[in-house]
Design a protein around this motif. Structure first.
Motif, short mmCIF file in Angstrom:
data_model
loop_
_atom_site.label_atom_id
_atom_site.label_comp_id
_atom_site.label_asym_id
_atom_site.label_seq_id
_atom_site.Cartn_x
_atom_site.Cartn_y
_atom_site.Cartn_z
N LEU A 65 0.85 -1.19 0.00
CA LEU A 65 0.00 0.00 0.00
C LEU A 65 0.89 1.24 0.00
N TYR A 95 -1.17 -1.41 -4.38
CA TYR A 95 -2.45 -0.76 -4.12
C TYR A 95 -2.17 0.71 -3.83
N ILE A 107 -10.45 -0.71 -1.34
CA ILE A 107 -9.23 -1.51 -1.22
C ILE A 107 -9.28 -2.37 0.04
#
Length: 343
Positions: A65, A95, A107
């Motif tokens: 992330l 992501y 997400i």
């Protein structure tokens, strides 16, 4: 296509031994592992990802992330992560976690819950309590870069400490009229990095007894162009011109160097400039900087997540944050204060 049976015959071991050697699960002697690896190389064998996943219960994939894909710092951290994971036979899934609440919810609620990753690395993201709850509910190892994230395993960088170190370097060279190029509230999101760097700057000045009235602040956007514009405002007139600039990023510091060149101001004779990051262009510009080793940060995060994946059955609380290294790199853009210089 070469199969695992052929690898086993070439190595002179059982298929079970080949499976253990390639998955890293279970004991395999060093000699047997070397024969398996030699057979894999000679035959060009590539293990089936789906078969490996079924056999080991792992996807050999790590989710990452991050808030930006197009910023130098994040690309360097990501490069360190990807390289370290690749060397261990792991893939990576990215992501991009923007400030948009709906996108973030998607997400956490959808993509991560598909269980296609063995662990998650979060880069410079300040996750709220609900997001942290959702991550922990996945029952996957999580490593965060930045911090503090008290509920997660965290690799923390001392933003204020880096800024203080850069400013102390300028003060040690005799500079008192030190300007700061930072960023406004639009950039003061996850972990308030611009604010923490400004706090480190101001703390160094206060400790040295330098009054606030002798400093100036300009806002920019962590880009070379933004640093150029901010430095042009600082240096545009001789009256009150600083003798040194601390920029909260190397890209803004490089912009300041270009502005000084445009205005005919000599560096470091008339102006010293220091940044933070360890940008790859820093050496070209001979920029003095506080290097935070972003590539190493990524490598360390990969090491930490793989260790957590290997020991995921152990129930332990998150360890104390691990402090990431940084270091002052002195090059040609800083020098002693010259009382005869204009400013």
């Amino acid at each position: 296509m070469v199969g695992i049976d052929e690898v086993a015959r070439r190595a002179g071991v059982s298929t079970a031994t080949v499976s253990r050697a390639l998955s890293g699960r279970g004991h395999v002697s060093d000699a047997a592992r070397e024969r398996v690896e030699a057979a894999v190389r000679s035959l060009g064998y590539v293990a089936s990802a789906s078969a490996s996943s079924l056999a080991s219960g792992r996807t050999r994939n790590i989710g990452v992330l991050l808030p930006f894909l197009d910023r130098w710092f994040f690309s360097m951290v990501l490069s360190g992560i990807a390289g370290a994971l690749m060397r261990r036979g792991y893939d990576i899934t990215l992501y991009s976690l923007t400030a948009d609440r709906a996108e973030r919810d998607t997400i956490f609620a959808t993509f991560l819950r598909r269980q296609r990753v063995d662990g998650v690395i979060a880069i410079s993201l300040e996750l709220d309590e609900a997001e942290t709850d959702r991550l922990l509910a996945l029952d996957l190892p999580v490593v965060a870069i930045g911090g503090p994230s008290p509920r997660l395993t965290t690799l923390a960088i001392d933003e204020a400490g880096m800024a203080r170190r850069a400013t102390e370097h300028l003060i040690g060279l005799g500079h008192h009229a030190i300007a700061h190029i930072g960023a406004g509230h639009d950039f003061d999101l996850d972990f308030r990095i611009p604010t923490r760097r400004r706090e480190g700057f101001e703390k160094a000045l206060a400790d040295a007894g330098i009054p606030a009235r002798s400093t100036r602040h300009e806002l920019a956007d962590f880009t070379i162009a933004g640093g150029f514009a901010a430095a042009t405002r600082l240096l545009g007139t001789p009256l009150g011109r600083p003798t040194a600039i601390f920029a909260a990023s190397d890209e803004m510091a490089i912009g300041a160097l270009l502005a000084a060149r445009e205005l005919g101001i000599r560096v470091p004779q008339d102006l010293s400039v220091v940044g933070i990051d360890g940008h790859e262009l820093g050496g070209f510009f001979r920029l003095t900087t506080v290097d935070q080793f972003p590539l190493r940060q990524g490598e360390r995060a990969a090491e930490a997540i793989l260790a957590a994946v290997a020991g995921r059955d152990a129930v332990t609380p998150p360890p104390a944050p691990e402090a990431l290294a940084y270091d002052l790199v002195v090059r040609g853009t800083t020098g002693p204060f010259d009382r005869g210089a204009p400013g």
